[in-house]
Design a protein around this motif. Structure first.
Motif, PDB file in Angstrom:
ATOM      1  N   UNK A 119     -10.124  13.941  -1.159  1.00 31.97           N
ATOM      2  CA  UNK A 119     -11.481  13.955  -0.630  1.00 31.97           C
ATOM      3  C   UNK A 119     -12.139  12.586  -0.561  1.00 31.97           C
ATOM      4  N   UNK A 120     -11.801  11.702  -1.479  1.00 31.59           N
ATOM      5  CA  UNK A 120     -12.528  10.434  -1.579  1.00 31.59           C
ATOM      6  C   UNK A 120     -11.636   9.231  -1.292  1.00 31.59           C
ATOM      7  N   UNK A 121     -10.681   8.989  -2.145  1.00 27.94           N
ATOM      8  CA  UNK A 121      -9.796   7.838  -1.945  1.00 27.94           C
ATOM      9  C   UNK A 121      -8.541   7.989  -2.797  1.00 27.94           C
ATOM     10  N   UNK A 122      -7.530   7.215  -2.468  1.00 23.71           N
ATOM     11  CA  UNK A 122      -6.392   7.006  -3.341  1.00 23.71           C
ATOM     12  C   UNK A 122      -5.815   5.635  -3.038  1.00 23.71           C
ATOM     13  N   UNK A 123      -5.019   5.136  -3.943  1.00 19.80           N
ATOM     14  CA  UNK A 123      -4.440   3.819  -3.755  1.00 19.80           C
ATOM     15  C   UNK A 123      -3.139   3.923  -2.969  1.00 19.80           C
ATOM     16  N   UNK A 124      -2.910   2.942  -2.123  1.00 20.95           N
ATOM     17  CA  UNK A 124      -1.687   2.895  -1.322  1.00 20.95           C
ATOM     18  C   UNK A 124      -0.567   2.337  -2.192  1.00 20.95           C
ATOM     19  N   UNK A 125       0.059   3.220  -2.951  1.00 14.99           N
ATOM     20  CA  UNK A 125       1.065   2.789  -3.930  1.00 14.99           C
ATOM     21  C   UNK A 125       2.264   2.129  -3.257  1.00 14.99           C
ATOM     22  N   UNK A 126       2.622   2.587  -2.084  1.00 21.81           N
ATOM     23  CA  UNK A 126       3.767   1.989  -1.379  1.00 21.81           C
ATOM     24  C   UNK A 126       3.505   0.527  -1.066  1.00 21.81           C
ATOM     25  N   UNK A 127       2.312   0.224  -0.538  1.00 19.01           N
ATOM     26  CA  UNK A 127       1.955  -1.165  -0.234  1.00 19.01           C
ATOM     27  C   UNK A 127       1.855  -1.998  -1.502  1.00 19.01           C
ATOM     28  N   UNK A 128       1.331  -1.398  -2.565  1.00 12.84           N
ATOM     29  CA  UNK A 128       1.220  -2.122  -3.827  1.00 12.84           C
ATOM     30  C   UNK A 128       2.601  -2.501  -4.360  1.00 12.84           C
ATOM     31  N   UNK A 129       3.546  -1.551  -4.302  1.00 11.98           N
ATOM     32  CA  UNK A 129       4.906  -1.828  -4.794  1.00 11.98           C
ATOM     33  C   UNK A 129       5.591  -2.888  -3.943  1.00 11.98           C
ATOM     34  N   UNK A 130       5.403  -2.811  -2.643  1.00 13.49           N
ATOM     35  CA  UNK A 130       6.009  -3.829  -1.767  1.00 13.49           C
ATOM     36  C   UNK A 130       5.438  -5.211  -2.077  1.00 13.49           C
ATOM     37  N   UNK A 131       4.146  -5.266  -2.350  1.00 14.58           N
ATOM     38  CA  UNK A 131       3.511  -6.539  -2.677  1.00 14.58           C
ATOM     39  C   UNK A 131       4.041  -7.079  -4.001  1.00 14.58           C
ATOM     40  N   UNK A 132       4.193  -6.182  -4.980  1.00 18.05           N
ATOM     41  CA  UNK A 132       4.731  -6.593  -6.287  1.00 18.05           C
ATOM     42  C   UNK A 132       6.139  -7.163  -6.130  1.00 18.05           C
ATOM     43  N   UNK A 133       6.983  -6.467  -5.366  1.00 17.59           N
ATOM     44  CA  UNK A 133       8.365  -6.929  -5.181  1.00 17.59           C
ATOM     45  C   UNK A 133       8.430  -8.247  -4.430  1.00 17.59           C
ATOM     46  N   UNK A 134       7.521  -8.415  -3.457  1.00 19.22           N
ATOM     47  CA  UNK A 134       7.484  -9.675  -2.720  1.00 19.22           C
ATOM     48  C   UNK A 134       7.131 -10.829  -3.649  1.00 19.22           C
ATOM     49  N   UNK A 135       6.161 -10.603  -4.523  1.00 19.89           N
ATOM     50  CA  UNK A 135       5.771 -11.646  -5.468  1.00 19.89           C
ATOM     51  C   UNK A 135       6.891 -11.922  -6.475  1.00 19.89           C
ATOM     52  N   UNK A 136       7.567 -10.844  -6.919  1.00 20.04           N
ATOM     53  CA  UNK A 136       8.675 -11.016  -7.865  1.00 20.04           C
ATOM     54  C   UNK A 136       9.806 -11.835  -7.260  1.00 20.04           C
ATOM     55  N   UNK A 137      10.045 -11.628  -5.954  1.00 18.86           N
ATOM     56  CA  UNK A 137      11.098 -12.401  -5.282  1.00 18.86           C
ATOM     57  C   UNK A 137      10.765 -13.888  -5.235  1.00 18.86           C
TER      58      UNK A 137
END
Length: 295
Positions: free
Chosen positions: A77-95
């Motif tokens: 109804x209100x919001x949720x976090x885009x976990x897929x984008x967050x994980x991709x961002x984390x992996x990009x930074x880790x690389x």
């Protein structure tokens, strides 16, 4: 479009094929002027949802619809976090040998807006119509969550803070009264009960929505539906069924009702076999006799 009077609103609704009586037009007008939510109760198919759609068109603004159901929660109804984008961002930074901060991961670019948050955000550029449809199907816990939104038109997201509407959206809540809605929610709204229409009003609705239908057919269909509502049925047909049936009969090139026409198309207006069995046969003939005598 600027609405300056109840008469203007009533006429504008009729111009968009929505026939509203004075009471409903007054409630809608006050909801616009006082910037208060409009709570509409009534049986299914009497035009509660439709008025929100027509008002959005009338005001030239966006309609944002939240369809309620059992189990509806903040994520839908209100919001949720885009976990897929967050994980991709984390992996990009880790690389790159870097680490993401919490503030970086929980920014607005990773937020998926659902209808309630969309209505608050859209208010920065326009005043949208927010339709919270069939609130009685949701859980009481969700009702409690709505209180902040309907009182202050704001939403609190722990990771970001409070997001407040620049101008309150036009809010329409509907209920089929499958359960009682809590008083705390009703107190925040203007209330109006939409009942089944009289013969004259329902006939006006049919003529407004389906002007190409034969006059005799429109009159007979309206009278037949009015008679059906006096029967002991599990599910009484609403105005939506009246319009669907008329449209179906027009598609079949019917100019008037007959026993054969009614029994061949009865499934358009009655959705339960027990109701169909009650109406088919002698009851249909009796109703048609009254229709022909009065219509």
């Amino acid at each position: 479009m600027q609405i300056e009077s109840i008469d203007q609103l009533q006429e504008a609704l009729r111009g968009r094929h929505y026939v509203a009586d004075r009471g409903l037009a007054t409630a809608a007008y006050l909801a616009l002027k006082l910037q208060r939510p409009l709570f509409l109760e009534g049986e299914p198919g009497v035009g509660k949802t439709e008025i929100a759609k027509v008002m959005a068109d009338l005001l030239g603004t966006e309609l944002i619809r939240l369809q309620c159901y059992e189990g509806l929660d903040v994520n839908q109804a209100v919001y949720e976090w885009n976990y897929t984008r967050q994980m991709l961002h984390i992996r990009l930074l880790e690389s790159r040998g870097e680490r993401a901060s919490e503030a970086e991961l929980f920014g607005k670019e990773y937020l998926l807006e659902r209808p309630l948050l969309q209505a608050i955000e859209r208010s920065k550029t326009q005043r949208p119509v927010l339709l919270i449809d069939e609130i009685d199907r949701s859980d009481e816990e969700f009702e409690a969550f709505l209180l902040e939104i309907l009182s202050d038109f704001q939403i609190t997201i722990p990771e970001i803070g409070t997001i407040k509407a620049v101008q309150p959206p036009v809010v329409v809540l509907t209920s089929n009264r499958t359960r009682e809605v809590h008083d705390a929610l009703k107190r925040r709204c203007l209330y109006y009960w939409i009942d089944y229409p009289s013969f004259e009003k329902e006939y006006d609705i049919v003529r407004a929505k389906l002007p190409h239908a034969a006059e005799q057919l429109a009159e007979q269909v309206t009278y037949f539906i009015q008679e059906l509502r006096q029967q002991d049925l599990y599910k009484i047909p609403g105005v939506a069924e009246t319009l669907d049936w008329t449209a179906a009969l027009v598609a079949l090139d019917a100019q008037a009702l007959s026993v054969e026409v009614v029994e061949n198309t009865i499934g358009v207006i009655l959705k339960y076999q027990d109701d169909i069995e009650k109406v088919n046969g002698e009851t249909t003939k009796q109703i048609l006799d009254r229709v022909r005598a009065n219509a």
